[in-house]
Scaffold this motif. Structure first.
Motif, PDB file in Angstrom:
ATOM      1  N   GLU A   1       0.838  -1.207   0.000  1.00  0.00           N
ATOM      2  CA  GLU A   1       0.000   0.000   0.000  1.00  0.00           C
ATOM      3  C   GLU A   1       0.866   1.247   0.000  1.00  0.00           C
ATOM      4  N   ALA A   2       1.970   1.217   0.775  1.00  0.00           N
ATOM      5  CA  ALA A   2       2.857   2.376   0.836  1.00  0.00           C
ATOM      6  C   ALA A   2       3.540   2.606  -0.508  1.00  0.00           C
ATOM      7  N   ILE A   3       3.999   1.539  -1.151  1.00  0.00           N
ATOM      8  CA  ILE A   3       4.633   1.679  -2.466  1.00  0.00           C
ATOM      9  C   ILE A   3       3.644   2.191  -3.489  1.00  0.00           C
ATOM     10  N   ASP A   4       2.413   1.707  -3.430  1.00  0.00           N
ATOM     11  CA  ASP A   4       1.367   2.169  -4.353  1.00  0.00           C
ATOM     12  C   ASP A   4       1.099   3.660  -4.159  1.00  0.00           C
ATOM     13  N   ARG A   5       1.037   4.090  -2.898  1.00  0.00           N
ATOM     14  CA  ARG A   5       0.685   5.480  -2.596  1.00  0.00           C
ATOM     15  C   ARG A   5       1.861   6.431  -2.779  1.00  0.00           C
ATOM     16  N   LEU A   6       3.069   5.992  -2.430  1.00  0.00           N
ATOM     17  CA  LEU A   6       4.229   6.878  -2.431  1.00  0.00           C
ATOM     18  C   LEU A   6       5.098   6.749  -3.678  1.00  0.00           C
ATOM     19  N   GLY A   7       4.879   5.693  -4.466  1.00  0.00           N
ATOM     20  CA  GLY A   7       5.791   5.398  -5.558  1.00  0.00           C
ATOM     21  C   GLY A   7       5.368   5.909  -6.909  1.00  0.00           C
ATOM     22  N   GLY A   8       4.501   6.916  -6.944  1.00  0.00           N
ATOM     23  CA  GLY A   8       4.031   7.441  -8.218  1.00  0.00           C
ATOM     24  C   GLY A   8       5.139   8.031  -9.068  1.00  0.00           C
ATOM     25  N   ALA A   9       4.898   8.064 -10.385  1.00  0.00           N
ATOM     26  CA  ALA A   9       5.872   8.602 -11.339  1.00  0.00           C
ATOM     27  C   ALA A   9       6.242  10.028 -10.972  1.00  0.00           C
ATOM     28  N   GLY A  10       7.506  10.377 -11.209  1.00  0.00           N
ATOM     29  CA  GLY A  10       7.979  11.730 -10.920  1.00  0.00           C
ATOM     30  C   GLY A  10       8.666  11.842  -9.577  1.00  0.00           C
ATOM     31  N   ARG A  11       8.554  10.825  -8.725  1.00  0.00           N
ATOM     32  CA  ARG A  11       9.211  10.848  -7.415  1.00  0.00           C
ATOM     33  C   ARG A  11      10.482  10.003  -7.487  1.00  0.00           C
ATOM     34  N   GLY A  12      11.606  10.579  -7.067  1.00  0.00           N
ATOM     35  CA  GLY A  12      12.887   9.902  -7.159  1.00  0.00           C
ATOM     36  C   GLY A  12      12.965   8.656  -6.302  1.00  0.00           C
ATOM     37  N   ALA A  13      13.866   7.749  -6.662  1.00  0.00           N
ATOM     38  CA  ALA A  13      14.022   6.497  -5.924  1.00  0.00           C
ATOM     39  C   ALA A  13      14.382   6.761  -4.462  1.00  0.00           C
ATOM     40  N   GLY A  14      15.290   7.708  -4.221  1.00  0.00           N
ATOM     41  CA  GLY A  14      15.687   8.013  -2.851  1.00  0.00           C
ATOM     42  C   GLY A  14      14.550   8.579  -2.035  1.00  0.00           C
ATOM     43  N   THR A  15      13.698   9.401  -2.654  1.00  0.00           N
ATOM     44  CA  THR A  15      12.554   9.981  -1.957  1.00  0.00           C
ATOM     45  C   THR A  15      11.548   8.909  -1.586  1.00  0.00           C
ATOM     46  N   VAL A  16      11.258   8.012  -2.539  1.00  0.00           N
ATOM     47  CA  VAL A  16      10.315   6.930  -2.267  1.00  0.00           C
ATOM     48  C   VAL A  16      10.835   6.060  -1.127  1.00  0.00           C
ATOM     49  N   LEU A  17      12.108   5.699  -1.178  1.00  0.00           N
ATOM     50  CA  LEU A  17      12.687   4.850  -0.144  1.00  0.00           C
ATOM     51  C   LEU A  17      12.625   5.528   1.223  1.00  0.00           C
ATOM     52  N   ALA A  18      12.992   6.796   1.283  1.00  0.00           N
ATOM     53  CA  ALA A  18      12.963   7.524   2.557  1.00  0.00           C
ATOM     54  C   ALA A  18      11.553   7.611   3.118  1.00  0.00           C
ATOM     55  N   ASP A  19      10.565   7.844   2.257  1.00  0.00           N
ATOM     56  CA  ASP A  19       9.186   7.975   2.722  1.00  0.00           C
ATOM     57  C   ASP A  19       8.639   6.642   3.223  1.00  0.00           C
ATOM     58  N   VAL A  20       8.964   5.555   2.533  1.00  0.00           N
ATOM     59  CA  VAL A  20       8.512   4.240   2.986  1.00  0.00           C
ATOM     60  C   VAL A  20       9.126   3.905   4.342  1.00  0.00           C
ATOM     61  N   LEU A  21      10.426   4.143   4.493  1.00  0.00           N
ATOM     62  CA  LEU A  21      11.083   3.856   5.765  1.00  0.00           C
ATOM     63  C   LEU A  21      10.545   4.742   6.889  1.00  0.00           C
ATOM     64  N   ALA A  22      10.184   5.961   6.565  1.00  0.00           N
ATOM     65  CA  ALA A  22       9.603   6.853   7.575  1.00  0.00           C
ATOM     66  C   ALA A  22       8.285   6.281   8.097  1.00  0.00           C
ATOM     67  N   GLU A  23       7.502   5.675   7.220  1.00  0.00           N
ATOM     68  CA  GLU A  23       6.248   5.064   7.658  1.00  0.00           C
ATOM     69  C   GLU A  23       6.510   3.852   8.545  1.00  0.00           C
ATOM     70  N   VAL A  24       7.537   3.076   8.204  1.00  0.00           N
ATOM     71  CA  VAL A  24       7.911   1.950   9.058  1.00  0.00           C
ATOM     72  C   VAL A  24       8.332   2.445  10.431  1.00  0.00           C
ATOM     73  N   ASP A  25       9.118   3.525  10.468  1.00  0.00           N
ATOM     74  CA  ASP A  25       9.586   4.066  11.745  1.00  0.00           C
ATOM     75  C   ASP A  25       8.434   4.595  12.584  1.00  0.00           C
ATOM     76  N   ARG A  26       7.468   5.223  11.958  1.00  0.00           N
ATOM     77  CA  ARG A  26       6.304   5.701  12.713  1.00  0.00           C
ATOM     78  C   ARG A  26       5.511   4.537  13.290  1.00  0.00           C
ATOM     79  N   PHE A  27       5.432   3.445  12.536  1.00  0.00           N
ATOM     80  CA  PHE A  27       4.727   2.267  13.010  1.00  0.00           C
ATOM     81  C   PHE A  27       5.456   1.648  14.202  1.00  0.00           C
TER      82      PHE A  27
END
Length: 429
Positions: free
Chosen positions: A385-411
């Motif tokens: 779900e996080a990859i689907d929501r955060l991984g849209g076109a136009g977002r860099g690989a590093g940004t997507v990775l950082a945002d996904v990990l941030a969600e894991v850390d919040r959890f």
């Protein structure tokens, strides 16, 4: 005379000779377990030198340590674990050079030496020596030699000797610290250094083909990690994308991870495909791993011109491929984990397209098994779900990775990691 500084790359001790490499891998693992299991510092020194003689096929081994401003033999051993006299002739000048400069040496022959010296009388033909150093503190010199008409040390001997020196330096330093109760806390900083050495084995500053954006991360939960990821340029211009996870932790898992790295890179340079590469890695590791040990692995080869992926997986969590239009696909494994079956033949899957805006997310199970305070796992569903929501076109690989990990850390909130988290993200531009 050849010189080399010990570094993290010295763990790449594989030579391409499978019999030799398997023997050396076993010896290094046995050395790690033996040295860390011996509490007496003097016995640890003796066993360390015995291992150096065994690994290299030398005739004598020395551990030299500084005493009153001089480098002197502390332990001298013959083949078979027999104690030898501390007055045994050796190349004191070369040992001193290694101690002063930190540059390991392989050589010399008789022709390199002053013929008036006692070392020539002893018919010593070839030596190897490396400074034992833990963090920034030298602790001694490990030295071995062979006599005339016996052998010349090879480059493969030298690489195994350097890898062994790194293990011995850490073991001796930890023995010293263990003798001092007040210094036990200091062990954590030394283990952090070991983490740093392993981290440097991960790819940094990878040059990928035009049109790709790549980001990776490895988070270690304990001392050393069996997780591994890599990005490898192949001779034909294609790119190997790899991720793996060794069952277990600590130095044994780290050695298996390092071995997998060397095997993978050798196969990639030969131009072999994903399935053929995993076949070779699986055969090698199955001969060395115990029944309870294994390594999950996933390898994809990306053709940057056709924008296609082919892959093979060894029991690894399926990477997630998110297309620019929102479709999500899991890239399933094609065989069991490495090390479980030497006869396992890994099928090849694909090709799958990696068009503009598509995103490939490779990961180890540490991310899906991350737990909150109630011991609930983050899980595959949340990851997708996080990859689907955060991984849209136009977002860099590093940004997507950082945002996904941030969600894991919040959890997780403040709960410590219970497993390593390793991820590799590829965006097609």
């Amino acid at each position: 005379m050849e010189t080399e500084h010990w570094s993290e790359t010295s763990w790449d001790f594989l030579s391409g000779n499978l019999d030799r490499d398997r023997r050396n891998l076993h010896l290094l693992m046995d050395t790690a377990e033996e040295l860390y299991g011996v509490l007496d510092r003097e016995e640890r020194k003796r066993r360390a030198v015995d291992r150096a003689v065994l690994v290299t096929g030398a005739e004598k081994g020395f551990l030299l340590t500084p005493q009153e401003g001089r480098l002197v033999p502390n332990v001298v051993r013959d083949v078979g674990g027999v104690e030898a006299s501390r007055t045994t002739p050796y190349s004191a000048s070369q040992a001193h050079r290694v101690w002063e400069t930190g540059a390991a040496i392989r050589g010399p022959t008789l022709e390199d030496l002053d013929p008036t010296r006692s070392i020539v009388d002893a018919e010593i033909r070839s030596i190897m020596a490396t400074r034992l150093q833990f963090e920034d503190r030298p602790v001694g010199v490990l030295y071995v030699h062979a006599r005339t008409a016996t052998k010349d040390f090879t480059e493969a001997d030298f690489q195994a000797f350097l890898a062994l020196g790194g293990l011995i330096a850490t073991a001796l330093a930890n023995a010293r610290l263990a003798d001092e109760a007040a210094a036990r806390v200091e062990l954590q900083s030394h283990l952090q250094r070991a983490r740093e050495v392993q981290r440097r084995l991960q790819p940094e500053g990878v040059t990928t083909p035009e049109g790709l954006d790549v980001a990776g991360v490895g988070r270690v939960c304990e001392d050393l990690s069996g997780d591994y990821y890599d990005v490898v340029r192949r001779p034909d211009g294609s790119v190997g994308l790899a991720i793996g996870d060794v069952c277990g932790k600590g130095i044994r898992a780290a050695l298996y991870g390092t071995t997998a790295r060397a095997l993978l890179r050798a196969q990639m340079q030969e131009g072999r495909g994903p399935a053929e590469t995993l076949d070779a890695m699986g055969r090698f590791l199955a001969e060395d791993m115990d029944d309870w040990e294994f390594m999950t692995f996933f390898l994809a080869v990306l053709d940057p011109e056709r924008r296609t992926l082919t892959w093979a997986g060894a029991g690894h969590d399926p990477p997630i491929l998110r297309h620019a239009d929102g479709r999500i696909r899991a890239l399933e494994s094609t065989g069991r984990p490495l090390g479980m079956d030497p006869l396992m033949a890994y099928g090849s899957a694909g090709p799958a397209s990696l068009g503009k805006g598509d995103l490939l997310f490779l990961y180890t199970d540490g991310i899906t098994e991350a737990m909150d305070a109630d011991r609930r796992q983050w899980g595959e569903e949340r990851l997708r779900e996080a990859i689907d929501r955060l991984g849209g076109a136009g977002r860099g690989a590093g940004t997507v990775l950082a945002d996904v990990l941030a969600e894991v850390d919040r959890f997780r909130a403040d709960k410590p990691l219970e497993d390593d988290i390793t991820c590799l993200v590829v965006r097609a531009l």
